[in-house]
Motif scaffolding. Sequence first.
Motif, PDB file in Angstrom:
ATOM      1  N   ALA A   1       0.838  -1.200   0.000  1.00 58.70           N
ATOM      2  CA  ALA A   1       0.000   0.000   0.000  1.00 58.70           C
ATOM      3  C   ALA A   1       0.872   1.249   0.000  1.00 58.70           C
ATOM      4  O   ALA A   1       1.960   1.261   0.582  1.00 58.70           O
ATOM      5  N   VAL A   2       0.386   2.299  -0.664  1.00 61.27           N
ATOM      6  CA  VAL A   2       1.105   3.569  -0.654  1.00 61.27           C
ATOM      7  C   VAL A   2       0.683   4.435   0.528  1.00 61.27           C
ATOM      8  O   VAL A   2       1.391   5.361   0.932  1.00 61.27           O
ATOM      9  N   ARG A   3      -0.486   4.108   1.095  1.00 59.01           N
ATOM     10  CA  ARG A   3      -0.942   4.855   2.270  1.00 59.01           C
ATOM     11  C   ARG A   3      -1.894   3.970   3.069  1.00 59.01           C
ATOM     12  O   ARG A   3      -2.686   3.234   2.507  1.00 59.01           O
ATOM     13  N   VAL A   4      -1.776   4.059   4.403  1.00 54.36           N
ATOM     14  CA  VAL A   4      -2.677   3.322   5.281  1.00 54.36           C
ATOM     15  C   VAL A   4      -3.214   4.281   6.334  1.00 54.36           C
ATOM     16  O   VAL A   4      -2.449   4.978   7.000  1.00 54.36           O
ATOM     17  N   THR A   5      -4.520   4.324   6.462  1.00 59.83           N
ATOM     18  CA  THR A   5      -5.167   5.168   7.467  1.00 59.83           C
ATOM     19  C   THR A   5      -6.039   4.280   8.354  1.00 59.83           C
ATOM     20  O   THR A   5      -6.244   3.101   8.069  1.00 59.83           O
ATOM     21  N   ALA A   6      -6.558   4.863   9.430  1.00 59.73           N
ATOM     22  CA  ALA A   6      -7.394   4.095  10.349  1.00 59.73           C
ATOM     23  C   ALA A   6      -8.472   4.990  10.925  1.00 59.73           C
ATOM     24  O   ALA A   6      -8.349   6.229  10.940  1.00 59.73           O
ATOM     25  N   SER A   7      -9.524   4.375  11.400  1.00 60.66           N
ATOM     26  CA  SER A   7     -10.597   5.122  12.050  1.00 60.66           C
ATOM     27  C   SER A   7     -10.089   5.796  13.318  1.00 60.66           C
ATOM     28  O   SER A   7     -10.504   6.902  13.667  1.00 60.66           O
ATOM     29  N   SER A   8      -9.146   5.151  13.999  1.00 54.47           N
ATOM     30  CA  SER A   8      -8.477   5.720  15.175  1.00 54.47           C
ATOM     31  C   SER A   8      -7.276   4.838  15.485  1.00 54.47           C
ATOM     32  O   SER A   8      -7.138   3.744  14.940  1.00 54.47           O
ATOM     33  N   ALA A   9      -6.408   5.308  16.356  1.00 57.46           N
ATOM     34  CA  ALA A   9      -5.218   4.526  16.709  1.00 57.46           C
ATOM     35  C   ALA A   9      -4.768   4.882  18.121  1.00 57.46           C
ATOM     36  O   ALA A   9      -4.753   6.060  18.512  1.00 57.46           O
ATOM     37  N   GLN A  10      -4.403   3.877  18.890  1.00 58.61           N
ATOM     38  CA  GLN A  10      -3.825   4.084  20.214  1.00 58.61           C
ATOM     39  C   GLN A  10      -2.429   4.676  20.046  1.00 58.61           C
ATOM     40  O   GLN A  10      -1.717   4.367  19.082  1.00 58.61           O
ATOM     41  N   ALA A  11      -2.042   5.517  20.937  1.00 57.04           N
ATOM     42  CA  ALA A  11      -0.708   6.120  20.866  1.00 57.04           C
ATOM     43  C   ALA A  11       0.362   5.035  20.846  1.00 57.04           C
ATOM     44  O   ALA A  11       0.354   4.113  21.667  1.00 57.04           O
ATOM     45  N   GLY A  12       1.261   5.128  19.858  1.00 51.80           N
ATOM     46  CA  GLY A  12       2.332   4.150  19.725  1.00 51.80           C
ATOM     47  C   GLY A  12       1.934   2.933  18.919  1.00 51.80           C
ATOM     48  O   GLY A  12       2.758   2.025  18.721  1.00 51.80           O
ATOM     49  N   HIS A  13       0.682   2.892  18.443  1.00 48.21           N
ATOM     50  CA  HIS A  13       0.205   1.746  17.658  1.00 48.21           C
ATOM     51  C   HIS A  13      -0.567   2.248  16.435  1.00 48.21           C
ATOM     52  O   HIS A  13      -1.728   1.909  16.228  1.00 48.21           O
ATOM     53  N   ASP A  14       0.131   3.069  15.662  1.00 48.79           N
ATOM     54  CA  ASP A  14      -0.508   3.705  14.512  1.00 48.79           C
ATOM     55  C   ASP A  14      -0.726   2.698  13.385  1.00 48.79           C
ATOM     56  O   ASP A  14      -0.133   1.609  13.369  1.00 48.79           O
ATOM     57  N   PRO A  15      -1.570   3.013  12.383  1.00 48.62           N
ATOM     58  CA  PRO A  15      -1.935   2.050  11.336  1.00 48.62           C
ATOM     59  C   PRO A  15      -0.764   1.569  10.478  1.00 48.62           C
ATOM     60  O   PRO A  15      -0.810   0.456   9.945  1.00 48.62           O
ATOM     61  N   ALA A  16       0.283   2.363  10.333  1.00 46.06           N
ATOM     62  CA  ALA A  16       1.423   1.943   9.504  1.00 46.06           C
ATOM     63  C   ALA A  16       2.091   0.690  10.055  1.00 46.06           C
ATOM     64  O   ALA A  16       2.739  -0.060   9.302  1.00 46.06           O
ATOM     65  N   LEU A  17       1.953   0.427  11.359  1.00 43.01           N
ATOM     66  CA  LEU A  17       2.577  -0.755  11.955  1.00 43.01           C
ATOM     67  C   LEU A  17       1.906  -2.053  11.495  1.00 43.01           C
ATOM     68  O   LEU A  17       2.481  -3.132  11.665  1.00 43.01           O
ATOM     69  N   ALA A  18       0.709  -1.943  10.909  1.00 43.69           N
ATOM     70  CA  ALA A  18       0.016  -3.140  10.419  1.00 43.69           C
ATOM     71  C   ALA A  18       0.503  -3.553   9.034  1.00 43.69           C
ATOM     72  O   ALA A  18       0.114  -4.617   8.543  1.00 43.69           O
ATOM     73  N   VAL A  19       1.361  -2.724   8.411  1.00 43.88           N
ATOM     74  CA  VAL A  19       1.876  -3.060   7.070  1.00 43.88           C
ATOM     75  C   VAL A  19       3.384  -2.833   6.993  1.00 43.88           C
ATOM     76  O   VAL A  19       3.923  -2.583   5.927  1.00 43.88           O
ATOM     77  N   ASP A  20       4.075  -2.929   8.150  1.00 49.04           N
ATOM     78  CA  ASP A  20       5.514  -2.622   8.163  1.00 49.04           C
ATOM     79  C   ASP A  20       6.395  -3.838   7.880  1.00 49.04           C
ATOM     80  O   ASP A  20       7.619  -3.756   7.933  1.00 49.04           O
ATOM     81  N   GLY A  21       5.790  -4.984   7.608  1.00 49.73           N
ATOM     82  CA  GLY A  21       6.572  -6.177   7.289  1.00 49.73           C
ATOM     83  C   GLY A  21       7.026  -6.968   8.483  1.00 49.73           C
ATOM     84  O   GLY A  21       7.738  -7.969   8.326  1.00 49.73           O
ATOM     85  N   THR A  22       6.640  -6.568   9.688  1.00 49.81           N
ATOM     86  CA  THR A  22       7.010  -7.313  10.900  1.00 49.81           C
ATOM     87  C   THR A  22       5.739  -7.661  11.669  1.00 49.81           C
ATOM     88  O   THR A  22       4.693  -7.037  11.475  1.00 49.81           O
ATOM     89  N   THR A  23       5.840  -8.644  12.562  1.00 52.90           N
ATOM     90  CA  THR A  23       4.664  -9.061  13.327  1.00 52.90           C
ATOM     91  C   THR A  23       4.843  -8.861  14.825  1.00 52.90           C
ATOM     92  O   THR A  23       4.038  -9.359  15.622  1.00 52.90           O
ATOM     93  N   ASP A  24       5.896  -8.134  15.216  1.00 55.76           N
ATOM     94  CA  ASP A  24       6.107  -7.887  16.654  1.00 55.76           C
ATOM     95  C   ASP A  24       5.605  -6.499  17.061  1.00 55.76           C
ATOM     96  O   ASP A  24       5.770  -6.085  18.205  1.00 55.76           O
ATOM     97  N   LYS A  25       5.009  -5.767  16.124  1.00 56.27           N
ATOM     98  CA  LYS A  25       4.364  -4.478  16.409  1.00 56.27           C
ATOM     99  C   LYS A  25       2.967  -4.546  15.815  1.00 56.27           C
ATOM    100  O   LYS A  25       2.707  -5.317  14.893  1.00 56.27           O
ATOM    101  N   TYR A  26       2.050  -3.727  16.327  1.00 56.83           N
ATOM    102  CA  TYR A  26       0.664  -3.894  15.905  1.00 56.83           C
ATOM    103  C   TYR A  26      -0.097  -2.571  15.907  1.00 56.83           C
ATOM    104  O   TYR A  26       0.297  -1.604  16.554  1.00 56.83           O
ATOM    105  N   TRP A  27      -1.185  -2.590  15.142  1.00 56.15           N
ATOM    106  CA  TRP A  27      -2.145  -1.477  15.201  1.00 56.15           C
ATOM    107  C   TRP A  27      -3.239  -1.833  16.186  1.00 56.15           C
ATOM    108  O   TRP A  27      -3.678  -2.981  16.279  1.00 56.15           O
TER     109      TRP A  27
END
Length: 260
Positions: free
Chosen positions: A121-147
């Motif tokens: 994806a060229v851009r990822v947004t979310a309805s809301s995000a907890q501080a430190g768990h922004d939507p980009a972490l769901a497409v960063d290629g790793t599974t040890d961080k999360y949205w």
Amino acid sequence: MVSRPVEPEEPEPEPGDLICGQCRAGNIPTRNYCRRCGASLLDARVAPKPPWWRRLLRRRRRRYAPGERPAAPRQWRLPRFVPLLAVLLLLAGGGSLFRAEALRAVEAVRDRLASPQQLHAVRVTASSAQAGHDPALAVDGTTDKYWAPDTAGAGQGEFLEATFAGPVRLLDLVVHPGSSPVAEKFLQQGRPAALQFTATDREGRATSRTVRLADVPGQQRFHFAVSDVVTLRITVQGAYGTEGAGRRVALAEVEFFKRP
């Protein structure tokens, strides 16, 4: 009581026929004996020519000389091109009814023959995000961080939305639920139990599918084939393990795959 066979009706003599004096049957002029009763035709009279108005109303019947066999009537056969023409006309007339199904069948075959290629994806947004768990972490290629959404709880209706560089033929999604692939960490946050995928094409048409997820760590693959996709929204429809203060539904990673 035995019924007698019905004799066939004797045809009316043709003009110029020799009329038998015994049985009144008509015979062609070249015969010497009656074709019906065998009587001599030496003194037979000749059938007169009917008046013109009668000739217009009657259809001439041809009789054959002894040993002459009439040819079998010619059977009409359907030209070979007619069935093909009928199919083409049917497709032209009902094209709107069958075209969509035909296109779907073709796309399904192409999907089976293709090797899925990862899509970013060229851009990822979310309805809301907890501080430190922004939507980009769901497409960063790793599974040890999360949205995770900002609001604690089951996160019903919260969503991620991915935008792609151009229209693509989407094939599959791979979802890594929870906060980590490690079992102990996986259970520390909520996990999605059901997700709704909504793909929007370049014409603004939306196609949706809801999937159920198993409550286990690791990847789960879902087939979701849609053409000309420009955005994909992933909406939380239910969650596991969100009971308790501060617990949120977590999504470690989402992978997208397209047809090359």
